[in-house]
Design an enzyme around this catalytic site. Structure first.
Site, PDB file in Angstrom:
ATOM      1  N   LYS A   1      10.537  -9.074  -0.880  1.00 14.75           N
ATOM      2  CA  LYS A   1      10.169  -9.136   0.532  1.00 14.75           C
ATOM      3  C   LYS A   1      11.149 -10.116   1.176  1.00 14.75           C
ATOM      4  O   LYS A   1      11.434 -11.166   0.598  1.00 14.75           O
ATOM      5  CB  LYS A   1       8.723  -9.627   0.653  1.00 14.75           C
TER       6      LYS A   1
ATOM      7  N   HIS B   1       8.122  -3.766   3.205  1.00 15.25           N
ATOM      8  CA  HIS B   1       9.015  -4.892   2.910  1.00 15.25           C
ATOM      9  C   HIS B   1      10.473  -4.488   3.066  1.00 15.25           C
ATOM     10  O   HIS B   1      11.293  -5.286   3.532  1.00 15.25           O
ATOM     11  CB  HIS B   1       8.753  -5.426   1.510  1.00 15.25           C
TER      12      HIS B   1
ATOM     13  N   GLU C   1       8.578  -7.494  -7.141  1.00 17.72           N
ATOM     14  CA  GLU C   1       8.415  -7.000  -5.765  1.00 17.72           C
ATOM     15  C   GLU C   1       9.169  -7.902  -4.784  1.00 17.72           C
ATOM     16  O   GLU C   1       8.941  -9.111  -4.733  1.00 17.72           O
ATOM     17  CB  GLU C   1       6.925  -6.979  -5.409  1.00 17.72           C
TER      18      GLU C   1
ATOM     19  N   ASP D   1      -0.790  -0.659  -1.022  1.00 14.57           N
ATOM     20  CA  ASP D   1      -0.862  -2.094  -0.701  1.00 14.57           C
ATOM     21  C   ASP D   1      -0.882  -2.214   0.819  1.00 14.57           C
ATOM     22  O   ASP D   1       0.123  -2.504   1.458  1.00 14.57           O
ATOM     23  CB  ASP D   1       0.320  -2.856  -1.294  1.00 14.57           C
TER      24      ASP D   1
ATOM     25  N   ASP E   1       1.553  -3.849   6.699  1.00 14.07           N
ATOM     26  CA  ASP E   1       0.673  -3.252   5.675  1.00 14.07           C
ATOM     27  C   ASP E   1      -0.251  -2.183   6.269  1.00 14.07           C
ATOM     28  O   ASP E   1      -1.470  -2.183   6.032  1.00 14.07           O
ATOM     29  CB  ASP E   1      -0.165  -4.338   4.978  1.00 14.07           C
TER      30      ASP E   1
ATOM     31  N   HIS F   1      -5.220  -9.505  -8.372  1.00 13.71           N
ATOM     32  CA  HIS F   1      -4.725 -10.833  -8.718  1.00 13.71           C
ATOM     33  C   HIS F   1      -5.838 -11.526  -9.494  1.00 13.71           C
ATOM     34  O   HIS F   1      -7.025 -11.240  -9.248  1.00 13.71           O
ATOM     35  CB  HIS F   1      -4.494 -11.685  -7.477  1.00 13.71           C
TER      36      HIS F   1
ATOM     37  N   ASP G   1       5.149  -8.317   8.456  1.00 13.02           N
ATOM     38  CA  ASP G   1       4.632  -7.377   7.468  1.00 13.02           C
ATOM     39  C   ASP G   1       3.286  -6.825   7.933  1.00 13.02           C
ATOM     40  O   ASP G   1       2.325  -7.577   8.077  1.00 13.02           O
ATOM     41  CB  ASP G   1       4.457  -8.143   6.154  1.00 13.02           C
TER      42      ASP G   1
ATOM     43  N   GLU H   1       7.984  -2.076  -1.959  1.00 16.81           N
ATOM     44  CA  GLU H   1       6.927  -1.826  -0.967  1.00 16.81           C
ATOM     45  C   GLU H   1       7.561  -1.295   0.314  1.00 16.81           C
ATOM     46  O   GLU H   1       8.535  -1.864   0.826  1.00 16.81           O
ATOM     47  CB  GLU H   1       6.154  -3.112  -0.674  1.00 16.81           C
TER      48      GLU H   1
ATOM     49  N   MET I   1      -2.727  -2.124 -13.137  1.00 18.01           N
ATOM     50  CA  MET I   1      -1.788  -3.209 -12.814  1.00 18.01           C
ATOM     51  C   MET I   1      -2.551  -4.505 -12.534  1.00 18.01           C
ATOM     52  O   MET I   1      -3.629  -4.487 -11.955  1.00 18.01           O
ATOM     53  CB  MET I   1      -0.960  -2.793 -11.594  1.00 18.01           C
TER      54      MET I   1
ATOM     55  N   ASP J   1       4.399   0.119  -4.110  1.00 21.14           N
ATOM     56  CA  ASP J   1       3.411  -0.313  -3.113  1.00 21.14           C
ATOM     57  C   ASP J   1       3.588   0.534  -1.861  1.00 21.14           C
ATOM     58  O   ASP J   1       4.570   0.395  -1.118  1.00 21.14           O
ATOM     59  CB  ASP J   1       3.601  -1.804  -2.764  1.00 21.14           C
TER      60      ASP J   1
ATOM     61  N   ASP K   1      -8.539 -12.633  -7.164  1.00 20.02           N
ATOM     62  CA  ASP K   1      -9.329 -11.631  -6.440  1.00 20.02           C
ATOM     63  C   ASP K   1     -10.671 -11.459  -7.143  1.00 20.02           C
ATOM     64  O   ASP K   1     -11.664 -11.066  -6.535  1.00 20.02           O
ATOM     65  CB  ASP K   1      -8.647 -10.259  -6.425  1.00 20.02           C
TER      66      ASP K   1
END
Ligand code: GLT
Ligand code: MN
Ligand code: MN
Length: 389
Positions: A186, A223, A184, A289, A260, A57, A258, A220, A91, A248, A60
């Protein structure tokens, strides 16, 4: 075991988000349990482990309040680290969920000034991604949703979302960025409900955009599992539609919050079929992810990253074994066989073909007698996955 050391290599195209290995273990009930990992350290360590690249991102890498000079200096240093360690950034994406300005959505905020700010932030972030060489741009609208349906008309929200994506497609074309957008889904979290909650819903929405050919999906694992769906089927539909632009990978314990989790730590059979499918018909990055348990320290984070890639490669090897297994292949041809002269497949429509099918004599009792040895087939699959075959 040397031929089966499952050593990740750049050609496997494994990628991690800076936010994934950089996750500090915070959750809604507890603070960080490990220190921040600088992006440059992440690049170095992931390269050492055999990854292909990192994704990010905007924030980040570049703090939201950085000046232009600070941004440029950070990006310069980061690009040098990428070059030094042979790592790519396939990406990029925008953080449209963390800052309080997005408390009621970004592209779907009720406030048009917030929607404009989200657009500005995304264009700047697309510039950053392009500078780092990214060709895939992910949109995860974590705040694009509602708790109070009285407050926002979901039809309006969809229109605002479409308006923003149409604008950004034109921006990408105008700048010559050559981005593919990957949406994406969710179902919820952090919002009570997030709009376009599944990959299937995203696919329906994409068809209404001005440039549907530029836009695909980024499903994902967790998700879709949160919605109780079969991830293998979700991805198969996206591939069949030519829309799997990114993926993902992670894992999840059932339809809850979620999680992950490390890829392949829970849903072994479903992810086996997923890996088999990806190996047969997807050549984009295999992006993890996920994040390490909050009980881990930094060494545990690298165990986590290595584990994601290792599990993928183990499942890939199992897929090869499945495909080469003579008994499985013979069961499959038995299950899928038909008599040569039985008039299938359906074929294209013609008046004659319709009349011919309608007048055909078909014996449903006979058809129902076909043997389907699915128990045997599934047990052989389980034997392979449990390593006893
Ligand atoms: C966030 C989210 C992920 C998204 C990331 C991209 S951010 O970690 O939980 O599922 O893919 O915005
Ligand atoms: Mn997730
Ligand atoms: Mn994700």
């Amino acid at each position: 075991m040397t031929s089966k050391n499952y050593q990740p290599k750049p050609e496997h195209k494994f990628t991690f988000g800076l936010w994934t290995v950089g996750n500090r273990g915070r959750d809604p009930f507890g603070d960080a349990t490990r220190p921040t990992l600088p992006p440059i350290k992440i690049v170095k360590e992931l390269s050492r482990l055999g990854a292909y690249g990192v994704n990010l991102h905007d924030n980040d890498l570049v703090p939201i309040d950085a000046t232009r000079q600070e941004r440029d200096a950070t990006v310069r240093e980061f690009k040098k680290a990428l070059a030094d360690h042979g790592m790519k950034v396939p990406m990029a994406t925008t953080n449209l969920f963390y800052d309080p300005v997005f408390k009621d959505g970004a592209f779907t905020s009720n406030d048009p000034r917030v929607r404009l700010y989200a657009l500005q932030k995304t264009m700047r972030s697309m510039d950053l991604g392009a500078e780092l060489g990214a060709h895939i741009y992910v949109f995860w609208g974590g705040r694009e949703g509602a708790e109070v349906d009285a407050a926002k008309d979901p039809r309006e929200a969809l229109k605002w979302n479409r308006e923003a994506l149409n604008f950004l497609c034109e921006y990408s074309i105008d700048q010559g960025y050559d981005y593919k957008f990957a949406l994406e889904a969710k179902p919820n979290e952090p919002r009570g409900d997030i709009y376009l909650p599944t990959t299937g819903a995203m696919l329906g929405f994409i068809a209404t955009l001005d440039h549907p050919e530029m836009v695909g999906v980024n499903p994902e694992v967790g998700h879709e599992q949160m919605s109780g769906l079969n991830f293998y089927h979700v991805v198969a539909q996206a591939i069949e539609a030519g829309k799997l632009f990114h993926i993902d990978l992670n894992d999840q314990k059932g339809p809850r919050f979620d999680q992950d989790l490390r890829f392949g730590s829970e849903s072994i059979k479903n992810l086996f079929f997923l890996v088999k499918l990806l190996e047969e018909s997807y050549d984009g990055p295999r992006h993890f992810d996920a994040h390490s348990y909050r009980s881990e320290d930094e060494a545990g984070v690298w165990d986590f990253a290595a584990g994601c890639m290792r599990n993928y490669l183990i499942l890939k090897d199992k897929a090869r074994q499945f495909n080469e297994d003579a008994e499985i292949q013979s069961l499959l041809s038995e299950i899928r066989s038909t008599e040569a002269d039985d008039g299938v497949p359906i074929g294209c429509y013609s008046r004659e073909r319709a009349d011919e099918i309608k007048s055909r004599s078909m014996d449903r009792t006979e058809l129902a007698k076909k043997q389907l040895p699915y128990e045997r087939l599934d047990q052989l699959t389980v034997d392979i996955l449990l390593g006893v075959r």
